[in-house]
Design an enzyme around this catalytic site. Structure first.
Site, PDB file in Angstrom:
ATOM      1  N   HIS A   1     -28.075 -67.781 -18.300  1.00 53.43           N
ATOM      2  CA  HIS A   1     -29.477 -68.141 -18.035  1.00 53.43           C
ATOM      3  C   HIS A   1     -30.085 -68.842 -19.258  1.00 53.43           C
ATOM      4  O   HIS A   1     -30.773 -69.848 -19.127  1.00 53.43           O
ATOM      5  CB  HIS A   1     -30.330 -66.885 -17.757  1.00 53.43           C
ATOM      6  CG  HIS A   1     -29.997 -66.163 -16.488  1.00 53.43           C
ATOM      7  ND1 HIS A   1     -29.762 -64.805 -16.445  1.00 53.43           N
ATOM      8  CD2 HIS A   1     -29.861 -66.603 -15.212  1.00 53.43           C
ATOM      9  CE1 HIS A   1     -29.517 -64.437 -15.204  1.00 53.43           C
ATOM     10  NE2 HIS A   1     -29.565 -65.504 -14.430  1.00 53.43           N
TER      11      HIS A   1
ATOM     12  N   LYS B   1     -31.675 -56.162  -3.700  1.00 54.52           N
ATOM     13  CA  LYS B   1     -31.149 -54.831  -4.012  1.00 54.52           C
ATOM     14  C   LYS B   1     -32.081 -54.190  -5.039  1.00 54.52           C
ATOM     15  O   LYS B   1     -32.799 -54.889  -5.738  1.00 54.52           O
ATOM     16  CB  LYS B   1     -29.744 -54.944  -4.622  1.00 54.52           C
ATOM     17  CG  LYS B   1     -28.705 -55.406  -3.638  1.00 54.52           C
ATOM     18  CD  LYS B   1     -27.418 -55.756  -4.334  1.00 54.52           C
ATOM     19  CE  LYS B   1     -27.535 -57.083  -5.019  1.00 54.52           C
ATOM     20  NZ  LYS B   1     -26.457 -57.472  -5.882  1.00 54.52           N
TER      21      LYS B   1
ATOM     22  N   SER C   1     -25.442 -61.766 -13.550  1.00 56.56           N
ATOM     23  CA  SER C   1     -26.089 -60.494 -13.908  1.00 56.56           C
ATOM     24  C   SER C   1     -25.377 -59.332 -13.218  1.00 56.56           C
ATOM     25  O   SER C   1     -25.214 -58.263 -13.803  1.00 56.56           O
ATOM     26  CB  SER C   1     -27.565 -60.506 -13.479  1.00 56.56           C
ATOM     27  OG  SER C   1     -28.255 -61.533 -14.124  1.00 56.56           O
TER      28      SER C   1
END
Ligand code: PNS
Length: 177
Positions: free
Chosen positions: A20, A44, A132
């Site tokens: 990122h 989630k 991630s």
């Protein structure tokens, strides 16, 4: 900064990775200002709270603070982009597998707002397999994520995973739900 070209970089950032950061640095070379937009709606259950995700992003983008801002957003991305006066949205493409979803999203966003462009950026090769979710899985199972996330995030991950382990022990090892 009036007349400055503003771009949005939206995502869940649960947590921010070096991939990122690489995209943010590339975006800084193309645009005057980069607004990192952290989604409040994550499918989630996120490992990190919205506040924690914002804080980590602000910390790791501090050296770029003249160009980079970090903010939370909810609702439709296109509404937020128009409200903030952004001309484009940045998304990172790591591999062909990302393309389908990203292509769908960019066309849906275009349908909702014709003027908003999506710009795809490719991260450094070293980060093409990085996500991630993988970082959380590897760290959760005791693997090293050094070099994959900023050192501050690595520390926060260790703290968070230790507190999750304590929480599970205290609740007798039962899983949520
Ligand atoms: O990091 P992610 O999870 O891939 O980011 C996805 C995100 C947050 C950019 C996307 O889900 C999004 O834009 N959500 C906001 C709601 C919205 O506008 N949905 C329609 C997208 S076509």
């Amino acid at each position: 900064m009036s007349g400055a070209l503003l771009v949005l970089y939206p995502g869940s950032f649960d947590p921010v990775t070096n991939g990122h950061l690489d995209i943010i640095q590339r975006a800084c070379r193309l645009f005057d200002r980069v607004l990192v937009a952290v989604s409040t709606q994550v499918d989630k259950r996120p490992l990190f709270s919205l506040e924690e995700r914002l804080e980590m992003l602000r910390e790791v983008t501090a050296p770029l603070r003249r160009q980079v801002e970090v903010e939370a957003f909810d609702g439709l991305l296109v509404h937020y982009a128009v409200n903030r006066g952004a001309k484009a949205v940045i998304r990172g493409i790591r591999a062909v597998t990302d393309f389908d979803y990203e292509f769908q999203m960019s066309l849906m966003n275009r349908r909702l707002c014709e003027e908003l462009e999506t710009v795809f950026l490719v991260p450094a090769e070293a980060y093409t397999y990085l996500s991630s979710s993988l970082v959380k899985e590897v760290a959760g199972l005791g693997g090293s994520v050094t070099g994959l996330v900023p050192s501050q995030v690595e520390r926060k991950l260790e703290e968070k995973l230790a507190s999750e382990r304590d929480r599970r022990k205290q609740s007798g090892g039962c899983r949520d739900g």
